[in-house]
Motif scaffolding. Structure first.
Motif, PDB file in Angstrom:
ATOM      1  N   VAL A  57       0.832  -1.204  -0.019  1.00 14.32           N
ATOM      2  CA  VAL A  57       0.095   0.028   0.014  1.00 14.32           C
ATOM      3  C   VAL A  57       0.904   1.215   0.049  1.00 14.32           C
ATOM      4  CG1 VAL A  57      -1.511   1.393   1.178  1.00 14.32           C
ATOM      5  CG2 VAL A  57      -1.721  -1.173   1.072  1.00 14.32           C
ATOM      6  N   THR A  62      -6.588   3.544   0.874  1.00  9.76           N
ATOM      7  CA  THR A  62      -6.887   1.995   0.247  1.00  9.76           C
ATOM      8  C   THR A  62      -7.900   1.270   0.932  1.00  9.76           C
ATOM      9  OG1 THR A  62      -4.666   2.349  -0.984  1.00  9.76           O
ATOM     10  CG2 THR A  62      -5.542   0.041  -0.700  1.00  9.76           C
ATOM     11  N   GLU A  74      -9.190  -4.247  -4.818  1.00  7.38           N
ATOM     12  CA  GLU A  74      -8.530  -3.243  -4.099  1.00  7.38           C
ATOM     13  C   GLU A  74      -9.063  -1.870  -4.934  1.00  7.38           C
ATOM     14  OE1 GLU A  74      -3.705  -2.562  -3.980  1.00  7.38           O
ATOM     15  OE2 GLU A  74      -4.619  -4.503  -3.799  1.00  7.38           O
ATOM     16  N   ARG A  76      -7.676   2.118  -4.451  1.00  6.79           N
ATOM     17  CA  ARG A  76      -6.950   3.221  -3.980  1.00  6.79           C
ATOM     18  C   ARG A  76      -7.247   4.566  -4.102  1.00  6.79           C
ATOM     19  NH1 ARG A  76      -2.117   0.561  -3.259  1.00  6.79           N
ATOM     20  NH2 ARG A  76      -1.606  -1.389  -4.200  1.00  6.79           N
TER      21      ARG A  76
END
Length: 139
Positions: A57, A62, A74, A76
């Motif tokens: 990360v 996130t 995922e 971000r």
């Protein structure tokens, strides 16, 4: 971090990040509305560097979704409450999304239907799946 994570929603944030502050409010509201979903784990960049590195990360906020020990999604960037709810429903509805009164599974996906009834479908986090069989033929 040696902990094995089977199912989880990992939220990575930083104290100086404005979007992280807003995301924390969204996560708290989600938890308030869905207390049975106990998968959310919050991590701070200053305190939890090891897990930030484990999941590579480098941006905050996130949010990482883990199902059956594998990263399945995922994000971000910031997710609003509706987006977060749709993604949780998509991956974890069979575990948590039930009608509490009747204990019958009740998915929280949106059914899309326009005024002309030209198309209908189900919308989830990856977009909409259109069921053309439910569309009326307007010939």
């Amino acid at each position: 971090m040696k902990e094995n994570i089977k199912d989880a929603i990992l939220a990575f944030n930083d104290n100086w990040c404005a979007q992280c502050y807003t995301e924390k409010k969204v996560l708290n509201e989600f938890i308030k509305q869905n207390p049975e979903i106990n998968l959310i784990k919050n991590y701070d960049a200053e305190k939890d560097r090891e897990i930030f590195e484990k999941f590579n990360v480098k941006h905050t906020p996130t949010i990482i979704f883990i199902k059956d020990g594998k990263v399945v999604e995922e994000f971000r960037h910031y997710l609003d409450l509706k987006q977060l709810t749709q993604v949780v429903n998509y991956y974890f509805k069979e575990k948590f999304m039930t009608d509490k009164k009747k204990d019958v599974q009740k998915p929280k996906f949106e059914v899309v239907n326009n005024d002309n009834n030209l198309s209908a479908g189900i919308c989830g986090p990856d977009g909409c799946v259109i069921d053309w069989s439910k569309a009326e033929d307007n010939k």
